[in-house]
Design a protein around this motif. Sequence first.
Motif, PDB file in Angstrom:
ATOM      1  N   GLY A  20      12.902  13.815 -23.922  1.00 25.69           N
ATOM      2  CA  GLY A  20      13.873  14.304 -22.964  1.00 25.69           C
ATOM      3  C   GLY A  20      15.223  14.627 -23.568  1.00 25.69           C
ATOM      4  O   GLY A  20      16.089  15.162 -22.878  1.00 25.69           O
ATOM      5  N   ASP A  72      10.585  17.954 -25.406  1.00 24.14           N
ATOM      6  CA  ASP A  72      10.033  17.992 -24.050  1.00 24.14           C
ATOM      7  C   ASP A  72       8.627  17.405 -24.122  1.00 24.14           C
ATOM      8  O   ASP A  72       7.644  18.109 -24.359  1.00 24.14           O
ATOM      9  CB  ASP A  72       9.998  19.432 -23.541  1.00 24.14           C
ATOM     10  CG  ASP A  72       9.428  19.531 -22.137  1.00 24.14           C
ATOM     11  OD1 ASP A  72       9.183  18.484 -21.511  1.00 24.14           O
ATOM     12  OD2 ASP A  72       9.230  20.663 -21.660  1.00 24.14           O
ATOM     13  N   TYR A 107       7.072  15.734 -21.689  1.00 28.07           N
ATOM     14  CA  TYR A 107       6.464  15.485 -20.386  1.00 28.07           C
ATOM     15  C   TYR A 107       4.982  15.855 -20.309  1.00 28.07           C
ATOM     16  O   TYR A 107       4.188  15.078 -19.768  1.00 28.07           O
ATOM     17  CB  TYR A 107       7.236  16.217 -19.281  1.00 28.07           C
ATOM     18  CG  TYR A 107       6.532  16.190 -17.944  1.00 28.07           C
ATOM     19  CD1 TYR A 107       6.567  15.053 -17.143  1.00 28.07           C
ATOM     20  CD2 TYR A 107       5.788  17.287 -17.498  1.00 28.07           C
ATOM     21  CE1 TYR A 107       5.900  15.019 -15.933  1.00 28.07           C
ATOM     22  CE2 TYR A 107       5.123  17.257 -16.290  1.00 28.07           C
ATOM     23  CZ  TYR A 107       5.177  16.125 -15.511  1.00 28.07           C
ATOM     24  OH  TYR A 107       4.499  16.083 -14.331  1.00 28.07           O
ATOM     25  N   ARG A 110       7.369  12.414 -13.796  1.00 28.77           N
ATOM     26  CA  ARG A 110       8.524  12.601 -14.679  1.00 28.77           C
ATOM     27  C   ARG A 110       9.239  11.285 -14.941  1.00 28.77           C
ATOM     28  O   ARG A 110       9.904  11.123 -15.962  1.00 28.77           O
ATOM     29  CB  ARG A 110       9.490  13.621 -14.066  1.00 28.77           C
ATOM     30  CG  ARG A 110       8.963  15.043 -14.056  1.00 28.77           C
ATOM     31  CD  ARG A 110       9.925  15.991 -13.368  1.00 28.77           C
ATOM     32  NE  ARG A 110      11.167  16.156 -14.110  1.00 28.77           N
ATOM     33  CZ  ARG A 110      11.340  17.019 -15.092  1.00 28.77           C
ATOM     34  NH1 ARG A 110      10.345  17.829 -15.448  1.00 28.77           N
ATOM     35  NH2 ARG A 110      12.496  17.125 -15.711  1.00 28.77           N
ATOM     36  N   ARG A 111       9.068  10.336 -14.028  1.00 27.88           N
ATOM     37  CA  ARG A 111       9.746   9.044 -14.197  1.00 27.88           C
ATOM     38  C   ARG A 111       9.115   8.218 -15.319  1.00 27.88           C
ATOM     39  O   ARG A 111       9.669   7.203 -15.738  1.00 27.88           O
ATOM     40  CB  ARG A 111       9.716   8.275 -12.873  1.00 27.88           C
ATOM     41  CG  ARG A 111      10.497   8.977 -11.778  1.00 27.88           C
ATOM     42  CD  ARG A 111      10.124   8.498 -10.397  1.00 27.88           C
ATOM     43  NE  ARG A 111      10.572   7.128 -10.159  1.00 27.88           N
ATOM     44  CZ  ARG A 111      10.212   6.417  -9.092  1.00 27.88           C
ATOM     45  NH1 ARG A 111       9.391   6.944  -8.185  1.00 27.88           N
ATOM     46  NH2 ARG A 111      10.639   5.193  -8.939  1.00 27.88           N
ATOM     47  N   VAL A 150       8.850   9.320 -18.290  1.00 24.18           N
ATOM     48  CA  VAL A 150       9.500   9.717 -19.533  1.00 24.18           C
ATOM     49  C   VAL A 150      10.792   8.932 -19.710  1.00 24.18           C
ATOM     50  O   VAL A 150      11.721   9.068 -18.919  1.00 24.18           O
ATOM     51  CB  VAL A 150       9.807  11.227 -19.542  1.00 24.18           C
ATOM     52  CG1 VAL A 150      10.376  11.630 -20.902  1.00 24.18           C
ATOM     53  CG2 VAL A 150       8.552  12.027 -19.242  1.00 24.18           C
ATOM     54  N   ARG A 180      18.464   9.340 -20.135  1.00 26.13           N
ATOM     55  CA  ARG A 180      18.141   8.403 -19.056  1.00 26.13           C
ATOM     56  C   ARG A 180      19.104   7.228 -19.042  1.00 26.13           C
ATOM     57  O   ARG A 180      19.771   6.924 -20.046  1.00 26.13           O
ATOM     58  CB  ARG A 180      16.711   7.861 -19.218  1.00 26.13           C
ATOM     59  CG  ARG A 180      15.587   8.883 -19.115  1.00 26.13           C
ATOM     60  CD  ARG A 180      15.481   9.546 -17.740  1.00 26.13           C
ATOM     61  NE  ARG A 180      15.490   8.607 -16.639  1.00 26.13           N
ATOM     62  CZ  ARG A 180      14.391   7.995 -16.154  1.00 26.13           C
ATOM     63  NH1 ARG A 180      13.208   8.253 -16.698  1.00 26.13           N
ATOM     64  NH2 ARG A 180      14.489   7.177 -15.139  1.00 26.13           N
ATOM     65  N   TYR A 182      15.191  14.066 -18.224  1.00 25.61           N
ATOM     66  CA  TYR A 182      14.399  13.632 -17.072  1.00 25.61           C
ATOM     67  C   TYR A 182      15.141  12.712 -16.119  1.00 25.61           C
ATOM     68  O   TYR A 182      14.524  12.066 -15.275  1.00 25.61           O
ATOM     69  CB  TYR A 182      13.138  12.930 -17.578  1.00 25.61           C
ATOM     70  CG  TYR A 182      12.318  13.812 -18.478  1.00 25.61           C
ATOM     71  CD1 TYR A 182      11.602  14.886 -17.963  1.00 25.61           C
ATOM     72  CD2 TYR A 182      12.296  13.607 -19.850  1.00 25.61           C
ATOM     73  CE1 TYR A 182      10.877  15.722 -18.794  1.00 25.61           C
ATOM     74  CE2 TYR A 182      11.568  14.436 -20.690  1.00 25.61           C
ATOM     75  CZ  TYR A 182      10.861  15.495 -20.152  1.00 25.61           C
ATOM     76  OH  TYR A 182      10.155  16.314 -20.983  1.00 25.61           O
TER      77      TYR A 182
END
Length: 231
Positions: free
Chosen positions: A14, A18, A20, A45-46, A48, A167, A188
């Motif tokens: 992230g 990428d 994901y 997505r959570r 990541v 994050r 993300y």
Amino acid sequence: MTGPAPLVLLDLDGTLTDSYPGIAASARVAFGTLGLPVPDAAALRRFVGPPLVESFALFGVAPERVPDAVAAYRGYFRETGMWENTVYPGIPDQLAVLRDAGVRLAVATSKPEVFAGPICEQFGLAPFVEGVFGAPLDHVPSTKATVVGAALDALRPAGQVLMVGDREHDAHGARAHGVDCLGVAWGYAQPGELTAAGVVGVVAEVADLAAGVLAALSAAAAPGAAPTTGR
């Protein structure tokens, strides 16, 4: 840039890549193997960013079933998922600018180090960094703070230290060691997540990453500021 070289710790998923597609595919395999409903694409997505055990718990997987979920996830990820990944366009150029400016770079990720190292090698990131620091495999407890601490212990920075990530875990892990975190907007995070976590700023575009990092380092070094040097 004068004085000891600053150290910038870079999150991987992230932030630089990428990841994901491979993470989501691995998670779908895990939920399917356990006979559990598979979350939709937006929910996945959570996965990541946080440690994997934490992510399965967040989705309501019973504690006694988490090891089986992790094993199923890792089975797919090790063979296929880790390579379903791309470097964000422009990242290598931004890392080169930072290196040319005298900034030390290292990767600090919650992804297990046994996967993070080969990913950085495969996708051409390894030449830009002094080391790749990640979590142990899942049977050993670990947080982002654990990873940041390992990087600081190994690299022993004499100058400023800055974490860069997408994050809230990046900000919290850095703060545990007295280090500021600069957020990036292309990863993300949920809306407002990075600001709530206390990042010193959010870089909107990959093309602005190097400038954002250098500005954050400069601001921390300004008269009256308290530079973060890690511990």
